[in-house]
Design a protein around this motif. Structure first.
Motif, PDB file in Angstrom:
ATOM      1  N   THR A 125      -7.803  20.599  15.651  1.00 33.15           N
ATOM      2  CA  THR A 125      -7.496  19.275  15.106  1.00 33.15           C
ATOM      3  C   THR A 125      -8.003  19.172  13.669  1.00 33.15           C
ATOM      4  O   THR A 125      -7.323  18.632  12.789  1.00 33.15           O
ATOM      5  N   SER A 126      -9.199  19.725  13.420  1.00 32.09           N
ATOM      6  CA  SER A 126      -9.734  19.751  12.050  1.00 32.09           C
ATOM      7  C   SER A 126      -8.850  20.582  11.135  1.00 32.09           C
ATOM      8  O   SER A 126      -8.578  20.194   9.992  1.00 32.09           O
ATOM      9  N   ARG A 128      -5.677  21.150  11.480  1.00 33.13           N
ATOM     10  CA  ARG A 128      -4.418  20.427  11.235  1.00 33.13           C
ATOM     11  C   ARG A 128      -4.608  19.376  10.155  1.00 33.13           C
ATOM     12  O   ARG A 128      -3.709  19.120   9.334  1.00 33.13           O
ATOM     13  N   GLY A 129      -5.809  18.788  10.111  1.00 36.02           N
ATOM     14  CA  GLY A 129      -6.106  17.800   9.087  1.00 36.02           C
ATOM     15  C   GLY A 129      -6.181  18.374   7.682  1.00 36.02           C
ATOM     16  O   GLY A 129      -6.149  17.629   6.702  1.00 36.02           O
ATOM     17  N   ASN A 202       2.324  21.702  11.504  1.00 37.19           N
ATOM     18  CA  ASN A 202       1.806  20.336  11.440  1.00 37.19           C
ATOM     19  C   ASN A 202       2.980  19.406  11.155  1.00 37.19           C
ATOM     20  O   ASN A 202       3.561  19.464  10.072  1.00 37.19           O
TER      21      ASN A 202
END
Length: 203
Positions: A125-126, A128-129, A202
């Protein structure tokens, strides 16, 4: 949870031919799977001494090697200086500890790092950010094995992953267009281990 100290092995890391071959094989699989562009900025997470980082750098606008080991970062920095590579830099950063990352990127790669990560989905998730919309991840790691791959289990939290696990982790982290393929194999002694490449976008 005890982490492996990669600083103490950084200086001799590249002396193992199978590691050099593995990085080249993973790089070839990424180039074969992801539509790399000379306009892209990339980041290699858990870059180590930069074997994969430097393999991909010529195909991209820029490349950042990110690693929590200062020893590994120093080795990659020294390589860039020695060879005059202009579009690559190395940064010590530990995303697991919530350290502020750099970015955004069009591509985030990783080779043989995920099995050293305790909680996979928060990390993904990090990552993807850090990506532009439409940006890619390309993550290579061991296919599920019996625990014999590592002579020293310190800091090893997963004995590889199944294709279904990798697909599920990426989906939970919000990625789309997920695909998992065999990237290569790696021989250690009499054993041959399969290495998977998972790619995703993403949205």
């Amino acid at each position: 949870m005890e982490r492996k100290n990669f600083d103490i092995v950084a200086s001799t890391w590249d002396e193992e031919p199978r590691r050099v071959k593995l990085a080249a094989d993973i790089g070839a699989a990424i180039k074969d799977t992801v539509p790399l562009s000379a306009d892209w900025d990339g980041m290699d997470y858990g870059c180590g001494t930069g074997l994969l980082t430097l393999d991909l750098a010529p195909a991209l606008h820029s490349m950042v090697g990110l690693d929590s080991s200062q020893g590994m970062v120093d080795r990659l920095t020294a390589k860039c200086s020695a060879t005059g590579i202009q579009n690559t830099r190395a940064i010590r950063c530990d995303l697991e500890q919530g350290e502020p990352p750099v970015g955004p990127f069009h591509l985030v790669t990783s080779a043989m790092t995920l099995h050293h990560i305790l909680e996979i989905v928060p990390l993904l998730t990090s990552l993807r950010g850090l990506l532009h919309p439409g940006g890619w991840v390309a993550l290579a790691d061991l296919e599920t094995e019996d625990g014999s791959f590592h002579d020293n289990p310190t800091g090893v939290f997963h004995h590889g992953f199944s294709r279904e696990e990798l697909e599920g982790f990426l989906a939970q982290a919000g990625f789309t267009s997920i695909a998992v393929r065999k990237a290569t194999t790696m021989r250690k002694g009499e054993r041959v281990y399969s290495v998977l490449l998972a790619v995703a976008v993403n949205p």
